[in-house]
Design a protein around this motif. Structure first.
Motif, PDB file in Angstrom:
ATOM      1  N   UNK A 138       7.366  -3.052 102.127  1.00 33.69           N
ATOM      2  CA  UNK A 138       7.870  -1.922 102.410  1.00 33.69           C
ATOM      3  C   UNK A 138       9.534  -2.229 102.394  1.00 33.69           C
ATOM      4  N   UNK A 139      10.018  -2.962 103.073  1.00 34.38           N
ATOM      5  CA  UNK A 139      11.639  -3.103 103.163  1.00 34.38           C
ATOM      6  C   UNK A 139      11.930  -3.510 101.767  1.00 34.38           C
ATOM      7  N   UNK A 140      11.388  -4.283 101.086  1.00 36.66           N
ATOM      8  CA  UNK A 140      11.738  -4.848  99.719  1.00 36.66           C
ATOM      9  C   UNK A 140      11.843  -3.617  98.690  1.00 36.66           C
ATOM     10  N   UNK A 141      10.707  -2.658  98.654  1.00 38.98           N
ATOM     11  CA  UNK A 141      10.354  -1.517  97.806  1.00 38.98           C
ATOM     12  C   UNK A 141      11.303  -0.556  98.318  1.00 38.98           C
ATOM     13  N   UNK A 142      11.718  -0.261  99.496  1.00 45.67           N
ATOM     14  CA  UNK A 142      12.720   0.603  99.932  1.00 45.67           C
ATOM     15  C   UNK A 142      14.210   0.429  99.375  1.00 45.67           C
ATOM     16  N   UNK A 143      14.356  -0.726  99.014  1.00 44.79           N
ATOM     17  CA  UNK A 143      15.745  -1.280  98.766  1.00 44.79           C
ATOM     18  C   UNK A 143      15.478  -1.276  97.189  1.00 44.79           C
ATOM     19  N   UNK A 144      14.487  -1.521  96.544  1.00 46.93           N
ATOM     20  CA  UNK A 144      14.295  -1.271  95.242  1.00 46.93           C
ATOM     21  C   UNK A 144      14.348   0.292  94.810  1.00 46.93           C
ATOM     22  N   UNK A 145      13.751   1.050  95.685  1.00 48.48           N
ATOM     23  CA  UNK A 145      13.825   2.558  95.295  1.00 48.48           C
ATOM     24  C   UNK A 145      15.293   3.222  95.370  1.00 48.48           C
ATOM     25  N   UNK A 146      15.820   2.462  96.432  1.00 46.49           N
ATOM     26  CA  UNK A 146      17.423   2.605  96.444  1.00 46.49           C
ATOM     27  C   UNK A 146      18.152   2.367  95.179  1.00 46.49           C
ATOM     28  N   UNK A 147      17.912   1.070  94.763  1.00 43.58           N
ATOM     29  CA  UNK A 147      18.588   0.626  93.614  1.00 43.58           C
ATOM     30  C   UNK A 147      18.193   1.457  92.163  1.00 43.58           C
ATOM     31  N   UNK A 148      16.999   1.716  92.236  1.00 42.93           N
ATOM     32  CA  UNK A 148      16.412   2.785  91.121  1.00 42.93           C
ATOM     33  C   UNK A 148      17.005   3.976  91.221  1.00 42.93           C
ATOM     34  N   UNK A 149      17.185   4.750  92.267  1.00 44.00           N
ATOM     35  CA  UNK A 149      17.833   6.028  92.362  1.00 44.00           C
ATOM     36  C   UNK A 149      19.331   6.031  91.867  1.00 44.00           C
ATOM     37  N   UNK A 150      20.068   4.953  92.263  1.00 48.63           N
ATOM     38  CA  UNK A 150      21.269   4.706  91.625  1.00 48.63           C
ATOM     39  C   UNK A 150      21.380   4.814  89.993  1.00 48.63           C
ATOM     40  N   UNK A 151      20.453   3.889  89.740  1.00 52.38           N
ATOM     41  CA  UNK A 151      20.577   3.594  88.242  1.00 52.38           C
ATOM     42  C   UNK A 151      20.199   5.019  87.506  1.00 52.38           C
ATOM     43  N   UNK A 152      19.092   5.410  87.972  1.00 58.63           N
ATOM     44  CA  UNK A 152      18.593   6.728  87.406  1.00 58.63           C
ATOM     45  C   UNK A 152      19.585   7.780  87.564  1.00 58.63           C
ATOM     46  N   UNK A 153      20.386   8.114  88.642  1.00 62.06           N
ATOM     47  CA  UNK A 153      21.364   8.943  88.481  1.00 62.06           C
ATOM     48  C   UNK A 153      22.606   8.640  87.474  1.00 62.06           C
TER      49      UNK A 153
END
Length: 513
Positions: A138-153
């Motif tokens: 959960x923690x690793x994927x939350x940070x992955x989603x955070x990074x993905x959101x930045x890159x997608x933006x």
């Protein structure tokens, strides 16, 4: 064209992930079967997956991307970096705390999520052990989603879309190579999940560094951007996660049913995720940053046109996908999974679940484009109200159908859960469209009359082609020949659909954004 290029990148990576996901499920069900052991893994892994989609890929992304887009559009890069730093710090602290609490409270959480397991002490103990092993994901994927959101933006979609592929590779490797060395074989999948979480986060880092967006975390809940995200995120926690909450309710019901019920529902759900991930998730991922940008620019015409484009693509794929999954349910499950520990009965039960879930595929896909129409405008309350209605529909339908159908000889109890899930999705998508239409944000205009006729003719042609092709399907052949037959049926159906569509005057240029 930029939307199509981005959609193609996400769709291609999602297709690779889904294909590997099918291979993964074939390997797992072949090694472990659809019994007690695999039920334990499905329940234990679904819990961190539930929270991941609730906090990370769900509410967080829907709240973070519009705010980040607003900063990126109207503020200095230094201010964007400060926002990222503060969000990073707050997210890291929250997810670490939640992970620690979850590990301590594991028995209670597993009991709430799968109360039927409590009557089987060994099964319950293994579920608790597996949950404690997988919850750090959960923690690793939350940070992955955070990074993905930045890159997608920032218009980068490749590495975020590719990261799910790594989970499938890790789990396949765990099942094949790690299982023989484990005293409790199913725990190999838990270690594989942890490894996947670390790798999925790691591949995002180089691109963030290159864009000067890899900023050290700092906890600051008073930062205006963080407060705005939290304000949007709290109601979105429910609104974007209706599907996950319904899966939670269905898992609770299934835990009281016969052994294998959880696995049958899981396998059927995985099949419905193929078209959903290929198009629905791809367009949903691409469209939110674009809608947020159009809203920031106050360009309502392009905002509306973007949702219209998404709907055209979604319905083009979603309707035939739903029909094909229903008609080919038994051949698909038989060809992919019936081998090793996965029995003929497992095929029959999973196919029934798939038929019940297929009716909701189009609705699930439409939700991916209708909901961003609200989130891009920072309206998280409307999807919450709609989500409440959808969850209530699922719960009420479960009670009614299980009560009625338990008296019918041919009925399998887990079918109620599939029907309820599909009905809930239809209610969710229908109400989202109703409020989009009511507020003048989006509606199916007059041009949709012609599109509807074209799509209907094409789908009727596909149904006829599949009905004829099914007469030649032979389920007694070897697995790879059965797979070849199913691929052939899919190609025949696709060809009939495409030819009929072109014959009605439809052309690819009609799908331009």
């Amino acid at each position: 064209m930029a939307l199509w290029r981005s959609t193609f990148v996400v769709s291609a990576m999602t297709m690779l992930s889904r294909v590997l996901g099918l291979v993964r499920d074939m390997v797992l069900l072949n090694v472990f079967g659809a019994g007690k052991e695999f039920d334990v893994f499905v329940v234990a892994f679904r819990i961190p997956n539930f929270f991941r989609r609730l906090f990370a890929e769900g509410a967080f992304s829907q709240a973070f991307i519009p705010v980040l887009t607003e900063y990126k559009t109207g503020r200095l890069h230094a201010e964007v970096q400060i926002l990222i730093s503060r969000v990073f710090g707050c997210l890291l602290m929250l997810m670490s705390t939640i992970t620690l609490i979850a590990m301590i409270a594991a028995p209670t959480i597993v009991y709430v999520y799968a109360p039927g397991f409590h009557d089987h002490p060994e099964k319950f103990a293994h579920a608790v052990q597996m949950f404690r092993l997988t919850i750090p994901y959960l923690m690793f994927m939350s940070l992955t989603a955070f990074a993905s959101s930045i890159l997608n933006s920032y218009g980068s979609f490749f590495s975020p879309a590719f990261s799910p592929v790594l989970l499938n590779i890790a789990m396949i490797a765990g099942a094949w190579w790690l299982t023989p060395y484990m005293d409790t074989p199913i725990l190999s999948l838990g270690w594989a999940v942890i490894a996947a979480g670390i790798i999925q986060l790691a591949i995002q880092i180089p691109e963030l560094w290159h864009k000067k967006l890899l900023i050290p975390p700092k906890v600051d809940f008073k930062h205006e951007g963080v407060r705005q995200i939290l304000k949007l995120m709290l109601p979105a926690l429910f609104g974007v996660s209706v599907t996950q909450i319904n899966l939670l309710l269905n898992t609770i019901w299934a835990s009281f049913m016969q052994d294998g019920s959880v696995s049958w529902l899981y396998s059927a759900e995985r099949m419905t995720e193929l078209p959903l991930g290929l198009i629905g998730v791809a367009i949903g991922t691409v469209i939110l940053p674009s809608l947020s940008a159009r809203h920031a620019e106050q360009d309502t015409q392009k905002f509306r046109a973007m949702i219209d484009w998404g709907a055209r693509v979604i319905i083009l794929v979603g309707v035939p996908a739903s029909i094909a999954l229903f008609m080919l349910s038994t051949p698909i499950i038989q060809s992919l999974f019936q081998r090793g520990e996965f029995t003929v009965q497992d095929t029959q039960m999973t196919a029934l679940a798939l038929q019940c879930m297929s009716g909701g595929v189009l609705a699930f896909m439409l939700i991916k484009i209708f909901a961003p129409g609200f989130y891009a405008q920072k309206d998280t309350k409307t999807p919450v109200r709609i989500g409440l209605a959808a969850v209530a529909t699922n719960a009420i339908m479960n009670v009614i159908l299980i009560s009625i159908f338990k008296h019918i000889d041919w009925y399998a109890p887990h079918m109620a859960l599939g029907i309820s899930s599909s009905t809930s999705a239809l209610v969710n998508a229908g109400l989202l469209y109703y409020f989009l239409h009511k507020r003048g944000i989006f509606s199916f205009g007059l041009h949709w009359k012609k599109i509807a006729v074209q799509y209907m003719v094409a789908n009727l042609a596909m149904v006829f082609a599949l009905a004829v092709g099914l007469h030649f399907y032979d389920g007694t052949l070897s697995q790879w020949l059965r797979i070849s037959e199913v691929v052939g049926l899919c190609l025949i159906g696709t060809l009939a659909y495409a030819v009929a569509l072109l014959a009605t005057g439809f052309r690819p240029r009609h799908l331009r954004p």
